[in-house]
Design a protein around this motif. Structure first.
Motif: not given
Length: 152
Positions: A26-30, A121-131, A143-152
């Protein structure tokens, strides 16, 4: 099997803070996700980490991301923890440690403690960072830095 950057988050189910059924489909991939595994409710490091995610939660929401905390604590423990510290994000009970095994979260401190690992993860559920770090406070900025990179 340990998940790696580039893998897709596997499907899992658990009970959330309110005792409701949570289904990752219901949330992964959205939307982008920050899924963090932590050792135990109400311990110094875990409380610091949860409160730091709480304090920055609006920053994650503003970027369209959701934060999910997972530990092997019971729903009742999560309810008390979330209420006491006013945690606005989802906590999931992984009492049988199936989700931890599914992700391949390693144990910390020579296998004595449950691991502390954050997945972004990005909006497709693909892992972008493992810390993976027992330093609780470092997870939020990473985590915030990684999410920022995803949306900018």
């Amino acid at each position: 099997m340990e998940l790696k950057v580039g893998d897709t988050i596997p499907h899992f189910k658990a009970k959330d803070t309110n005792g409701n059924d949570f289904d990752s489909q219901n949330i992964v991939g959205h939307k982008p996700l920050v899924i963090y595994f932590y050792p135990k409710d109400n311990t110094p490091g875990c409380t610091t980490q949860a409160c730091s995610f709480r304090d920055q939660y609006e920053d994650f929401k503003d970027l369209g991301a959701e934060v999910i905390g997972i530990s092997s604590d019971s729903v009742t423990s999560h309810q008390k923890f979330a209420k006491h510290y006013k945690l606005p994000f989802i906590l999931l009970s992984d009492s049988d440690k199936k989700i931890k095994k599914l992700f391949g979260v390693p144990s910390g401190l020579f296998g004595l403690l449950p691991g502390r690992v954050t997945y972004v993860t990005d909006k497709n559920g693909v892992i972008q960072l493992i810390f993976d770090s027992m330093w609780a406070t470092k997870h939020i900025a990473k985590a915030l830095e990684a999410v920022n990179k995803l949306v900018s």
